[in-house]
Design a protein around this motif. Sequence first.
Motif, PDB file in Angstrom:
ATOM      1  N   PHE A  52     -11.868  12.759  56.135  1.00 21.73           N
ATOM      2  CA  PHE A  52     -12.218  12.933  54.720  1.00 21.73           C
ATOM      3  C   PHE A  52     -11.423  11.999  53.825  1.00 21.73           C
ATOM      4  CE2 PHE A  52     -13.033  17.358  56.350  1.00 21.73           C
ATOM      5  CZ  PHE A  52     -14.387  17.135  56.488  1.00 21.73           C
ATOM      6  N   TYR A  73     -18.625  12.844  60.363  1.00 25.79           N
ATOM      7  CA  TYR A  73     -19.672  13.399  61.221  1.00 25.79           C
ATOM      8  C   TYR A  73     -19.737  12.734  62.593  1.00 25.79           C
ATOM      9  CZ  TYR A  73     -22.337   9.487  59.166  1.00 25.79           C
ATOM     10  OH  TYR A  73     -22.753   8.263  58.740  1.00 25.79           O
ATOM     11  N   PHE A  81     -11.001  25.988  57.645  1.00 22.73           N
ATOM     12  CA  PHE A  81     -10.412  25.829  56.321  1.00 22.73           C
ATOM     13  C   PHE A  81      -9.713  27.105  55.866  1.00 22.73           C
ATOM     14  CE2 PHE A  81     -13.890  22.894  56.605  1.00 22.73           C
ATOM     15  CZ  PHE A  81     -13.470  21.758  55.921  1.00 22.73           C
ATOM     16  N   PHE A  87     -21.186  28.644  55.322  1.00 20.93           N
ATOM     17  CA  PHE A  87     -22.364  28.359  54.502  1.00 20.93           C
ATOM     18  C   PHE A  87     -22.893  29.701  53.984  1.00 20.93           C
ATOM     19  CE2 PHE A  87     -22.507  25.176  58.074  1.00 20.93           C
ATOM     20  CZ  PHE A  87     -21.889  24.174  57.343  1.00 20.93           C
ATOM     21  N   ARG A 102     -27.327  19.963  64.633  1.00 22.99           N
ATOM     22  CA  ARG A 102     -27.110  18.549  64.313  1.00 22.99           C
ATOM     23  C   ARG A 102     -27.072  17.720  65.593  1.00 22.99           C
ATOM     24  NH1 ARG A 102     -27.648  21.216  60.594  1.00 22.99           N
ATOM     25  NH2 ARG A 102     -29.743  20.504  61.005  1.00 22.99           N
TER      26      ARG A 102
ATOM     27  N   ASN B 171     -18.026  24.855  46.407  1.00 21.06           N
ATOM     28  CA  ASN B 171     -16.753  24.617  47.075  1.00 21.06           C
ATOM     29  C   ASN B 171     -16.859  23.364  47.956  1.00 21.06           C
ATOM     30  OD1 ASN B 171     -14.506  24.655  48.680  1.00 21.06           O
ATOM     31  ND2 ASN B 171     -14.898  26.664  49.583  1.00 21.06           N
ATOM     32  N   ALA B 173     -15.167  22.268  50.265  1.00 19.48           N
ATOM     33  CA  ALA B 173     -14.871  22.507  51.688  1.00 19.48           C
ATOM     34  C   ALA B 173     -16.146  22.838  52.461  1.00 19.48           C
ATOM     35  CB  ALA B 173     -13.849  23.627  51.829  1.00 19.48           C
ATOM     36  N   ILE B 174     -17.131  23.453  51.795  1.00 20.97           N
ATOM     37  CA  ILE B 174     -18.367  23.822  52.489  1.00 20.97           C
ATOM     38  C   ILE B 174     -19.116  22.559  52.921  1.00 20.97           C
ATOM     39  CG2 ILE B 174     -20.620  24.933  52.208  1.00 20.97           C
ATOM     40  CD1 ILE B 174     -19.266  26.962  50.397  1.00 20.97           C
ATOM     41  N   GLU B 176     -17.690  19.655  53.350  1.00 25.98           N
ATOM     42  CA  GLU B 176     -16.849  19.002  54.354  1.00 25.98           C
ATOM     43  C   GLU B 176     -17.037  19.658  55.717  1.00 25.98           C
ATOM     44  OE1 GLU B 176     -13.270  17.559  51.361  1.00 25.98           O
ATOM     45  OE2 GLU B 176     -12.886  19.141  52.809  1.00 25.98           O
ATOM     46  N   ALA B 177     -17.175  20.974  55.720  1.00 24.54           N
ATOM     47  CA  ALA B 177     -17.392  21.682  56.980  1.00 24.54           C
ATOM     48  C   ALA B 177     -18.673  21.161  57.629  1.00 24.54           C
ATOM     49  CB  ALA B 177     -17.476  23.184  56.734  1.00 24.54           C
ATOM     50  N   ALA B 178     -19.727  21.006  56.826  1.00 25.18           N
ATOM     51  CA  ALA B 178     -20.995  20.511  57.358  1.00 25.18           C
ATOM     52  C   ALA B 178     -20.818  19.108  57.947  1.00 25.18           C
ATOM     53  CB  ALA B 178     -22.053  20.496  56.257  1.00 25.18           C
ATOM     54  N   ALA B 179     -20.092  18.251  57.228  1.00 26.06           N
ATOM     55  CA  ALA B 179     -19.875  16.885  57.715  1.00 26.06           C
ATOM     56  C   ALA B 179     -19.100  16.901  59.040  1.00 26.06           C
ATOM     57  CB  ALA B 179     -19.122  16.071  56.665  1.00 26.06           C
ATOM     58  N   SER B 180     -18.082  17.746  59.114  1.00 23.30           N
ATOM     59  CA  SER B 180     -17.279  17.763  60.343  1.00 23.30           C
ATOM     60  C   SER B 180     -18.079  18.319  61.515  1.00 23.30           C
ATOM     61  CB  SER B 180     -16.008  18.582  60.131  1.00 23.30           C
ATOM     62  OG  SER B 180     -16.295  19.958  60.182  1.00 23.30           O
ATOM     63  N   LEU B 181     -19.124  19.089  61.213  1.00 27.20           N
ATOM     64  CA  LEU B 181     -19.964  19.633  62.287  1.00 27.20           C
ATOM     65  C   LEU B 181     -21.035  18.630  62.717  1.00 27.20           C
ATOM     66  CD1 LEU B 181     -20.327  23.277  60.973  1.00 27.20           C
ATOM     67  CD2 LEU B 181     -19.173  22.575  63.068  1.00 27.20           C
ATOM     68  N   GLY B 182     -21.025  17.464  62.122  1.00 25.31           N
ATOM     69  CA  GLY B 182     -21.925  16.409  62.578  1.00 25.31           C
ATOM     70  C   GLY B 182     -23.072  16.101  61.635  1.00 25.31           C
ATOM     71  N   ALA B 183     -23.055  16.652  60.403  1.00 26.60           N
ATOM     72  CA  ALA B 183     -24.142  16.400  59.462  1.00 26.60           C
ATOM     73  C   ALA B 183     -23.883  15.102  58.701  1.00 26.60           C
ATOM     74  CB  ALA B 183     -24.286  17.571  58.492  1.00 26.60           C
ATOM     75  N   ARG B 184     -24.876  14.200  58.711  1.00 26.74           N
ATOM     76  CA  ARG B 184     -24.769  12.984  57.921  1.00 26.74           C
ATOM     77  C   ARG B 184     -24.893  13.347  56.445  1.00 26.74           C
ATOM     78  NH1 ARG B 184     -26.008   8.355  60.666  1.00 26.74           N
ATOM     79  NH2 ARG B 184     -25.958   8.675  62.907  1.00 26.74           N
ATOM     80  N   PRO B 185     -24.474  12.438  55.544  1.00 23.15           N
ATOM     81  CA  PRO B 185     -24.499  12.766  54.116  1.00 23.15           C
ATOM     82  C   PRO B 185     -25.848  13.308  53.636  1.00 23.15           C
ATOM     83  CG  PRO B 185     -23.290  10.741  54.468  1.00 23.15           C
ATOM     84  CD  PRO B 185     -23.837  11.139  55.813  1.00 23.15           C
ATOM     85  N   THR B 187     -28.142  14.852  55.372  1.00 19.78           N
ATOM     86  CA  THR B 187     -28.333  16.186  55.937  1.00 19.78           C
ATOM     87  C   THR B 187     -27.501  17.215  55.176  1.00 19.78           C
ATOM     88  OG1 THR B 187     -28.481  15.042  58.044  1.00 19.78           O
ATOM     89  CG2 THR B 187     -28.417  17.447  58.116  1.00 19.78           C
ATOM     90  N   VAL B 192     -27.329  21.888  52.979  1.00 21.50           N
ATOM     91  CA  VAL B 192     -26.239  22.703  52.419  1.00 21.50           C
ATOM     92  C   VAL B 192     -26.235  22.663  50.888  1.00 21.50           C
ATOM     93  CG1 VAL B 192     -23.734  23.047  52.327  1.00 21.50           C
ATOM     94  CG2 VAL B 192     -24.835  22.388  54.483  1.00 21.50           C
TER      95      VAL B 192
END
Lengths: 342, 274
Positions: A52, A73, A81, A87, A102, B171, B173-174, B176-185, B187, B192
Amino acid sequence: MSTVTLEAVSKHYGDAVAVARVDLDVAQGELVVLLGPSGCGKTTTLRMIAGFIEATSGTIRIGARDVTNDPPYRRNVGLVFQNYALFPHLTVFENVAFGLRRRKVAEADIARRVASALEMVQLGALAQRLPRQMSGGQQQRVALARALVIEPDVLLLDEPLSNLDAKLRQDVRVEIRRLQQSLGLTTIMVTHDQEEAMTMGDRLVVMSGGLVQQTGSPRALYQRPANRFVAGFVGRSNFLDGRATGSGFVTKSGWQLRADHDLGAAGTLMLRPEAIQVGTGGPNEASGTVEDVTYLGAATELSVRLDGGDFLFVHETVDAGRSRGDRIALTVPPAALVGLSD
Amino acid sequence: MVRGRNAGERAGRAVYNLAVAGGFVFMVLPILLVLWLSLFSNEILTFPPDGYSLRWYQGLLGQQQFIAGFLTSLQVAVLATVLGLLVSVPASLALTRLEFRGRQAILQLLLAPLVVPAIVIGTSLYVLFVEIEIATDLPAVGSVVGLSLAHVLITIPWCVRLVTANLIGVNPAIEEAAASLGARPATVVFKVTLPLIWPGIVAAGLFGFVTSFGNLEISLFLIAPGQTTLPIAILQYLAWKIDPTIAAVSAMQILVIAAGLLITDRFVSLSRVV
């Protein structure tokens, strides 16, 4: 699972240095805790590993992979966190399935893997709930399942217990540690809570002002802190200014203490309150007056002003019913002396 | 001591309740008055009325300009709202999620139509449209599309305001959580961010719709001869006749908007997002 390597990783914001040349090797299956006060650079370091925040310089590797310039990603890290960050519009099942979708995992496999991940955190029965219908502890366990189900190379925990109350914190702490050890997860956790760090970490990295102050096992940090900051941050301590002599230490007020090891060129002497014995019977005796008594439960903390002028906190494990103004004799075992250079 | 505080508290609460009630009456009274007037049987408005009837509502059916105006207004408002959202949602995403030079300037520009008097916008657009017609031979003035494009200008500030406010409330972080789980911007946005601010988007659309539907100043300049929107039809009618027909038209308009609000509120709680 994989190793994590940081080589001279720095982050600058203009002239301000948030993280300065951090080197770190996290072994396969190891839990390393980044510990320090707010603003010490620990969260920035974690966010650079997650992707990030872009590192200003240095290299970050996950296994053999150089991920320094990879977007989040593509890093395959599991993140938990402080504020859960579930979500809110998706059920528990869909929250956990998000990472698998994903990755284009087949529907049948998703159902199976989500179920087993939820089973792992003992929430199998709540798959159809929405996050807002759950307690904080349950939400954090969902977050954990969501991070683990993707089989990440590394698990990153950002103050995962800070939003939970004391009782739950204990439960979730034990749960995280149990899963981490049984699955052999390479894990990096950030916290400002030294007790949390001591009880969970295989190794601790104490940071301050963007710099790593010391890296080591909880025991090494506690018994042989590298400097005054680490000693003060990890556990309670007494600091006495003075200088090391050949055979021990002499304080500014002239108290001479003998050590059974070389204190080097130390200018500060550190003594843990529980290492000081009440009573006589050793080489380093002193007498003084009790100035304050604080009952801690397992021990009683005595504030003692020595006749020579030095001041010590002493933890006495027997409840001797002392009170202000009592006279007291103390003995410092030669092994308890820790010399600090600053 | 305790009694004094209780008395003070009670007095404070009474003043507060009074202020709330006063404000409420102030806002609702004109609406109720219009609904009441629309039922008067008199040709010329007088107090007290001689009797009540629904004749003005029946009369509306025969007034072609009101029905045509209503339909035009509806078309324009729907088009302007949809186009406004298509501009505002991506713009709001960029304004809240990206760091770039001139961010504040662009935000102010998008909100500007709220500050500039609508009559000035109308005049300027008229001149612009005429120039476009001269240059391209395309009919800009008087087309529903042209009018809708003009109305987009006044739906954008509402949409950008509400959507950015909702985006700031998410938030980070929500995402960011999606991105860390493999979601491209992209997505992250579709799976989300947009679902999270959906109520805000609906509310933004509603505000845009109401603003466009009731707009008079911009439409006045851009309407074709013989064409009309509802507010213009009302103005033209008032120019030569004052009878409860206008009250009936207004009542219909109030009911349509109220129905819209109530239906929307069933899907998303408006009090939460506005």
